[in-house]
Every structure is written in structure tokens, then in C-alpha cells.
Design a protein around this motif. Structure first.
Motif, PDB file in Angstrom:
ATOM      1  N   LEU A   5       0.832  -1.205   0.000  1.00 62.74           N
ATOM      2  CA  LEU A   5       0.000   0.000   0.000  1.00 62.74           C
ATOM      3  C   LEU A   5       0.864   1.251   0.000  1.00 62.74           C
ATOM      4  O   LEU A   5       0.606   2.195  -0.737  1.00 62.74           O
ATOM      5  CB  LEU A   5      -0.919  -0.001   1.231  1.00 62.74           C
ATOM      6  CG  LEU A   5      -1.793   1.245   1.373  1.00 62.74           C
ATOM      7  CD1 LEU A   5      -2.836   1.304   0.277  1.00 62.74           C
ATOM      8  CD2 LEU A   5      -2.485   1.263   2.733  1.00 62.74           C
ATOM      9  N   ILE A   6       1.911   1.236   0.831  1.00 57.71           N
ATOM     10  CA  ILE A   6       2.794   2.393   0.906  1.00 57.71           C
ATOM     11  C   ILE A   6       3.393   2.690  -0.468  1.00 57.71           C
ATOM     12  O   ILE A   6       3.413   3.835  -0.910  1.00 57.71           O
ATOM     13  CB  ILE A   6       3.906   2.192   1.961  1.00 57.71           C
ATOM     14  CG1 ILE A   6       3.307   2.258   3.366  1.00 57.71           C
ATOM     15  CG2 ILE A   6       5.011   3.223   1.801  1.00 57.71           C
ATOM     16  CD1 ILE A   6       4.281   1.900   4.476  1.00 57.71           C
ATOM     17  N   SER A   7       3.848   1.649  -1.157  1.00 58.25           N
ATOM     18  CA  SER A   7       4.480   1.901  -2.464  1.00 58.25           C
ATOM     19  C   SER A   7       3.448   2.433  -3.473  1.00 58.25           C
ATOM     20  O   SER A   7       3.766   3.299  -4.288  1.00 58.25           O
ATOM     21  CB  SER A   7       5.201   0.658  -2.980  1.00 58.25           C
ATOM     22  OG  SER A   7       4.324  -0.175  -3.686  1.00 58.25           O
ATOM     23  N   LEU A   8       2.208   1.957  -3.383  1.00 52.91           N
ATOM     24  CA  LEU A   8       1.136   2.472  -4.260  1.00 52.91           C
ATOM     25  C   LEU A   8       0.872   3.942  -3.965  1.00 52.91           C
ATOM     26  O   LEU A   8       0.789   4.776  -4.865  1.00 52.91           O
ATOM     27  CB  LEU A   8      -0.172   1.722  -4.008  1.00 52.91           C
ATOM     28  CG  LEU A   8      -0.330   0.307  -4.490  1.00 52.91           C
ATOM     29  CD1 LEU A   8      -1.618  -0.270  -3.931  1.00 52.91           C
ATOM     30  CD2 LEU A   8      -0.367   0.252  -6.001  1.00 52.91           C
ATOM     31  N   VAL A  38       7.839   8.065   1.596  1.00 50.67           N
ATOM     32  CA  VAL A  38       7.702   7.995   3.045  1.00 50.67           C
ATOM     33  C   VAL A  38       8.735   7.033   3.623  1.00 50.67           C
ATOM     34  O   VAL A  38       9.443   7.341   4.569  1.00 50.67           O
ATOM     35  CB  VAL A  38       6.270   7.573   3.442  1.00 50.67           C
ATOM     36  CG1 VAL A  38       6.181   7.313   4.929  1.00 50.67           C
ATOM     37  CG2 VAL A  38       5.279   8.642   3.036  1.00 50.67           C
ATOM     38  N   VAL A  39       8.815   5.840   3.015  1.00 52.42           N
ATOM     39  CA  VAL A  39       9.810   4.880   3.500  1.00 52.42           C
ATOM     40  C   VAL A  39      11.085   5.094   2.685  1.00 52.42           C
ATOM     41  O   VAL A  39      11.331   4.429   1.685  1.00 52.42           O
ATOM     42  CB  VAL A  39       9.308   3.433   3.410  1.00 52.42           C
ATOM     43  CG1 VAL A  39      10.349   2.459   3.970  1.00 52.42           C
ATOM     44  CG2 VAL A  39       8.015   3.275   4.180  1.00 52.42           C
ATOM     45  N   ASP A  40      11.854   6.064   3.146  1.00 53.12           N
ATOM     46  CA  ASP A  40      13.089   6.458   2.493  1.00 53.12           C
ATOM     47  C   ASP A  40      14.151   5.394   2.774  1.00 53.12           C
ATOM     48  O   ASP A  40      14.371   5.027   3.929  1.00 53.12           O
ATOM     49  CB  ASP A  40      13.495   7.807   3.100  1.00 53.12           C
ATOM     50  CG  ASP A  40      14.726   8.376   2.470  1.00 53.12           C
ATOM     51  OD1 ASP A  40      14.612   9.428   1.834  1.00 53.12           O
ATOM     52  OD2 ASP A  40      15.791   7.753   2.626  1.00 53.12           O
ATOM     53  N   GLY A  41      14.822   4.920   1.708  1.00 43.64           N
ATOM     54  CA  GLY A  41      15.814   3.847   1.868  1.00 43.64           C
ATOM     55  C   GLY A  41      16.948   4.196   2.803  1.00 43.64           C
ATOM     56  O   GLY A  41      17.547   3.323   3.426  1.00 43.64           O
ATOM     57  N   GLU A  42      17.226   5.519   2.921  1.00 45.80           N
ATOM     58  CA  GLU A  42      18.319   5.921   3.813  1.00 45.80           C
ATOM     59  C   GLU A  42      17.878   5.976   5.259  1.00 45.80           C
ATOM     60  O   GLU A  42      18.600   5.558   6.151  1.00 45.80           O
ATOM     61  CB  GLU A  42      18.864   7.294   3.392  1.00 45.80           C
ATOM     62  CG  GLU A  42      19.937   7.178   2.329  1.00 45.80           C
ATOM     63  CD  GLU A  42      20.498   8.536   1.930  1.00 45.80           C
ATOM     64  OE1 GLU A  42      20.791   8.705   0.729  1.00 45.80           O
ATOM     65  OE2 GLU A  42      20.639   9.406   2.809  1.00 45.80           O
ATOM     66  N   LYS A  43      16.661   6.502   5.474  1.00 51.86           N
ATOM     67  CA  LYS A  43      16.165   6.610   6.848  1.00 51.86           C
ATOM     68  C   LYS A  43      15.681   5.260   7.369  1.00 51.86           C
ATOM     69  O   LYS A  43      15.727   4.983   8.560  1.00 51.86           O
ATOM     70  CB  LYS A  43      14.986   7.587   6.920  1.00 51.86           C
ATOM     71  CG  LYS A  43      15.382   9.033   6.950  1.00 51.86           C
ATOM     72  CD  LYS A  43      14.206   9.915   7.433  1.00 51.86           C
ATOM     73  CE  LYS A  43      14.339  11.312   6.843  1.00 51.86           C
ATOM     74  NZ  LYS A  43      13.110  11.773   6.189  1.00 51.86           N
ATOM     75  N   ALA A  52      14.219  -2.790   2.851  1.00 54.53           N
ATOM     76  CA  ALA A  52      14.662  -4.126   2.430  1.00 54.53           C
ATOM     77  C   ALA A  52      13.565  -5.147   2.696  1.00 54.53           C
ATOM     78  O   ALA A  52      13.277  -6.016   1.865  1.00 54.53           O
ATOM     79  CB  ALA A  52      15.933  -4.522   3.175  1.00 54.53           C
ATOM     80  N   TRP A  53      12.921  -5.018   3.857  1.00 55.51           N
ATOM     81  CA  TRP A  53      11.849  -5.952   4.202  1.00 55.51           C
ATOM     82  C   TRP A  53      10.698  -5.865   3.213  1.00 55.51           C
ATOM     83  O   TRP A  53      10.170  -6.893   2.770  1.00 55.51           O
ATOM     84  CB  TRP A  53      11.355  -5.683   5.622  1.00 55.51           C
ATOM     85  CG  TRP A  53      10.089  -6.413   5.955  1.00 55.51           C
ATOM     86  CD1 TRP A  53       9.961  -7.735   6.282  1.00 55.51           C
ATOM     87  CD2 TRP A  53       8.768  -5.879   5.941  1.00 55.51           C
ATOM     88  NE1 TRP A  53       8.636  -8.059   6.486  1.00 55.51           N
ATOM     89  CE2 TRP A  53       7.884  -6.937   6.285  1.00 55.51           C
ATOM     90  CE3 TRP A  53       8.229  -4.616   5.672  1.00 55.51           C
ATOM     91  CZ2 TRP A  53       6.501  -6.755   6.379  1.00 55.51           C
ATOM     92  CZ3 TRP A  53       6.855  -4.443   5.761  1.00 55.51           C
ATOM     93  CH2 TRP A  53       6.011  -5.514   6.115  1.00 55.51           C
ATOM     94  N   MET A  54      10.305  -4.628   2.832  1.00 57.35           N
ATOM     95  CA  MET A  54       9.201  -4.452   1.899  1.00 57.35           C
ATOM     96  C   MET A  54       9.512  -5.180   0.589  1.00 57.35           C
ATOM     97  O   MET A  54       8.651  -5.851   0.020  1.00 57.35           O
ATOM     98  CB  MET A  54       8.949  -2.953   1.624  1.00 57.35           C
ATOM     99  CG  MET A  54       8.103  -2.295   2.707  1.00 57.35           C
ATOM    100  SD  MET A  54       8.069  -0.465   2.685  1.00 57.35           S
ATOM    101  CE  MET A  54       7.461  -0.074   1.054  1.00 57.35           C
ATOM    102  N   GLN A  55      10.762  -5.068   0.153  1.00 53.45           N
ATOM    103  CA  GLN A  55      11.165  -5.727  -1.085  1.00 53.45           C
ATOM    104  C   GLN A  55      11.206  -7.246  -0.929  1.00 53.45           C
ATOM    105  O   GLN A  55      10.674  -7.986  -1.752  1.00 53.45           O
ATOM    106  CB  GLN A  55      12.550  -5.196  -1.503  1.00 53.45           C
ATOM    107  CG  GLN A  55      12.904  -5.475  -2.955  1.00 53.45           C
ATOM    108  CD  GLN A  55      11.924  -4.871  -3.925  1.00 53.45           C
ATOM    109  OE1 GLN A  55      11.677  -3.662  -3.907  1.00 53.45           O
ATOM    110  NE2 GLN A  55      11.323  -5.695  -4.757  1.00 53.45           N
TER     111      GLN A  55
END
Lengths: 225, 232
Positions: A162-165, A174-179, A185-188
Motif C-alpha cells: 500500500l505504501i508503495s502504491l 515515506v519509507v526512504d531507503g536511507e532513513k 529491504a523488508w518491503m522488497q
């Protein structure tokens, strides 16, 4: 004894998806009944009179409603590929994070996406705080369940999708790869897991649906001001 | 087991804290009760429950467990040799969990909605919601108890605890509004159950007296701006 397992769902319900994933992880055969929520079947109304919602699992004629209740039922009835850990404290922790996802994460993320301007900035604060807790919980683990997908992953997994959509619809990361390196990684990893990958609802249909939902929510909020 | 290995952070008026205490009583577990002060949170609470900063928190062998119903399930699973709190059959367990979630998600908000309602119309609407909920729960009681005294059968169990913890506050609401919400005529099963629940050995010492709770409620509502909401 011949097992009869039926799942009442809609094509897009993320709560029903949790049940689909659990059934597939355990290799349980089941029949799917797709509901049109604007025209609910008599069966659905009979099986879930309190909420009249999906998902409903019917096992040998006995109905169970509420997705997290259904997940625990599935785990207790079919012992292969356990979703919850054995240790009581770890079980309590898993239930805690699943409930946190339900009670806090979803609503705070949704708030960000249905707001604009300054209100959106303000909504980001609790959303990011909640995501930080999840990031912490993933330390040293690939999945919330450890090496393999478990109860918490199933409870939170659709949120990643949902977040990625929503990020795509609103053009906001919102889910910034750096923060949030672990959460990203989990989402992927979750989305790539075989059973999960094969069972997402079609992305383009979801985009249309959530775009419409977001627009309607914004209109309604403006009208009520 | 040494007493200090089990701590419960809570407060006597909180129905959520009561759930944890009833569960511990059912298993005859000795524990240290840490009473949190209204309007302030102890360092131990903030450290043990950083996500919600709320009571109850059970601390067992220095590991915290949060969220009242999660604590009840934990107590049942960690002390599996004592009397069972959840039913043994998976379907009965699912039904108990379903209704406990209904109580927390729908019914309790209608009761606390009554306390917050302003004006006669709002109050009446809130009361109707509480009573409608009781009608659903009466039906659930009939199915779960199967003619016995409690949702859990012969002994109190998970669903009895989930609902019964609110009886003190229910009585306060009835007293302060001069109405009957749990009506023996409309919901005879629940009315009978309520008395038996309050008299149960695991419950009676932790169920606050209505008068004491009413006094507390008055203080709480007067200090509404400063007081934290009860538990989770």
C-alpha cells in the motif's frame, strides 16, 4: 475427514490477502468466494452478521471473521509451517506488533496520503515515528518472523504494498531507503517471496482504486470544513 | 518463583489493568503491583512500554508484555499448568477472540462515548449504542456459555475477563446518568453473569467498589484536560 475451507473475500481487500497468504503458506486447499460489497451475498451476511465484512473463513461450515483472529485459528488448526513462534514471550511480542500495525501504522500512513500542504507535513511526524518502531524491531532480522515469514509479516505485509502504491499516487517518499534501510529491504523481500509475489491484486487496478479513494476523501474533508 | 520476578504496572481504576490482575489471580501467581500515579508516568513504565506509554504492563523476568488482552493470553500460555483461560478448542478460541476484539473495538468505545457525550440527544444515542451492544453480547453469551454460568463455561475465561472488567465503570455510568444500561429484562443472561463474575474469587478483590470509582470518575472528569486516558 474431508476438510471444507472457504474464503469470502474481495479482489482488493488487504485483510483478506493476509488469509490467502496464510492458507498458501500452509498448503491448505480452499475455495474462494468473491464478494461484491455493494451487493453482499446472503451467505456473507449469515456468516458475519456483526460486521458484514470480508474476510470470512468458513471451515467445515463454521465461520470465523476478523483477519487476525482467522490467522491465529489457521495457525492452531493446521500445525505445519507455524506462523507464530513457540515461546510465550515471543508470541506476545508478535501479537503486539501485529496490533500496532492495525491500530497505529495504517491510520497514520493513510493520514499522510489524504492530506495536503501543512497538514500533510504534520501528519508525517507520527507516521515516521511509527515506522521507526518497526525499523527498530527488524534489527538483526530479515523478516519480522526471523528467517522466514511469520504472523507479523503477514499482518504488516500489505502495508508495504500500500505504501508503495500511495507513494506513486501522491509522489511522496515515506519509507526512504536511507532513513529506513531495514524496512525498505523488508518491503522488497516480502514482495519478492514466491507466495506473496503470486498473490498481489493487479497493481494498475489498485492504483485506480486508491487514487479514487484518496480523491473522494479529500473532497469530503473539504466539504465538511 | 520469587515475587519480584513478576511485576504489574497499573492503576486500581483501570479496567484494562484489571484484566491482567484477574488472569494472574486465576493462575494463583504472586506479583508486585506498581500503582502508577494519575497524571504522571513512572520511568519504569516509559522504559517498558515506549510505544504506547500506557498501563497495564506485565514485566516477567525483566521482559515487558504490553496490551491487556495480549497480557492475558501470555499469562495463559506462560503458566500452562494452571486453570486454562482461553478455551481448548481452536474454534471456541477464535469465537472468544472475535468477541473480545468486538468489545475493545466497538462496545467499549460506545461506553466511553457516553462519558464524553454532551447534551441529552448525544447521551441518548450513546446509551442506545451500549444497549445494542449488550443485545449482541447476550446472544454471544448464550452460544458460548452453553447454559453454564460464564462465557468460559464453568469457570471464568478470556471473554468473561474481556467484558467483565468494564462492569465497575458500567455501574458508574448507570449511577451518574440515572439509567439502567444492563437490563435484566432485555439481557437476562448477561445480568446474571455480571453478578456471578463480580463475585468470583479471581475478580472480587480487584473489582473497585462503585462508590470509590464514582468519586474517582468525578475527579477524572474535572481534571479532564490534565488526566491521561485510562490504559489501552
Amino acid at each position: 475427514m474431508a476438510e471444507e475451507v472457504k474464503l469470502f473475500r474481495t479482489w482488493s481487500s488487504p485483510f483478506a490477502l493476509r488469509v490467502v497468504w496464510a492458507l498458501k503458506i500452509k498448503g491448505i486447499d480452499y475455495e474462494t468466494i468473491f464478494e461484491d460489497l455493494s451487493n453482499k451475498s446472503p451467505s456473507l451476511l449469515q456468516y458475519n452478521p456483526v460486521y458484514k465484512k470480508v474476510p470470512v473463513l468458513v471451515h467445515n461450515g463454521k465461520p470465523i471473521a476478523e483477519s487476525l483472529v482467522i490467522l491465529e485459528y489457521i495457525d492452531e488448526t493446521w500445525k505445519q509451517a507455524p506462523l507464530l513462534p513457540e515461546d510465550p514471550h515471543e508470541r506476545a511480542t508478535a501479537r503486539f506488533w501485529a496490533k500496532f500495525g492495525e491500530d497505529k501504522v495504517l491510520s497514520s500512513i493513510w493520514s499522510v496520503f489524504i492530506k495536503q500542504g501543512k497538514e500533510q507535513e504534520e501528519a508525517m511526524v507520527p507516521a515516521l515515528e511509527n515506522l521507526k518502531f518497526l525499523e527498530e524491531e527488524l534489527k538483526g532480522k530479515k523478516f519480522f518472523g526471523g528467517e522466514t515469514i511469520g504472523f507479523v509479516d503477514l499482518a504488516l505485509g500489505w502495508l508495504g504494498n500500500l505504501i508503495s502504491l500511495l507513494e506513486e499516487i501522491v509522489g511522496l517518499k515515506v519509507v526512504d531507503g536511507e532513513k529506513f534501510p531495514l524496512l525498505s529491504a523488508w518491503m522488497q523481500d516480502f514482495a519478492d517471496a514466491p507466495i506473496i509475489k503470486d498473490n498481489w491484486p493487479p497493481r494498475d487496478r489498485m492504483i485506480v482504486k486508491f487514487q479514487a479513494l484518496r480523491d473522494a476523501t479529500i473532497v469530503a474533508a473539504a466539504a465538511s470544513k | 518463583m520469587a515475587e519480584s520476578e513478576i511485576k504489574l504496572l497499573g492503576a486500581w481504576p483501570s479496567p484494562f489493568v484489571m484484566r491482567a490482575r484477574i488472569a494472574l489471580n486465576i493462575k494463583s501467581i504472586d506479583y508486585e503491583f506498581h500503582q502508577e500515579k494519575l497524571g504522571s508516568k513512572s520511568q519504569l513504565l516509559l522504559e517498558s512500554n515506549p510505544v504506547y506509554k500506557k498501563i497495564p504492563v506485565l514485566i516477567h523476568d525483566q521482559k515487558p508484555i504490553c496490551e491487556s488482552l495480549i497480557i492475558v493470553q501470555y499469562v495463559d500460555e506462560a503458566w500452562s499448568s494452571g486453570p486454562s483461560i482461553l478455551p481448548s478448542d481452536p474454534y471456541d478460541r477464535a469465537i472468544a477472540r472475535f468477541w473480545a476484539a468486538y468489545i475493545d473495538d466497538k462496545w467499549f468505545p460506545s461506553l466511553s462515548g457516553l462519558a464524553k457525550a454532551q447534551g441529552e440527544e448525544a447521551k441518548k444515542a450513546a446509551m442506545d449504542q451500549v444497549r445494542e451492544g449488550f443485545l449482541l453480547l447476550e446472544e454471544a453469551f448464550g452460544k458460548c456459555s452453553k447454559g453454564k454460568d460464564f462465557f468460559g463455561g464453568d469457570r471464568i475465561g478470556y471473554l468473561d475477563i474481556a467484558l467483565g472488567c468494564f462492569l465497575g465503570w458500567l455501574r458508574v455510568s448507570e449511577k451518574m446518568n440515572g439509567v439502567k444500561l444492563l437490563d435484566a429484562a432485555k439481557t437476562p443472561g448477561l445480568a446474571g453473569w455480571a453478578d456471578k463474575f463480580c463475585g468470583d474469587d479471581a475478580v472480587k478483590d480487584v473489582m473497585p467498589e462503585t462508590d470509590k470509582l464514582t468519586e474517582f470518575a468525578k475527579i477524572l472528569f474535572q481534571a479532564k484536560a490534565n488526566a491521561p486516558p485510562p490504559a489501552n
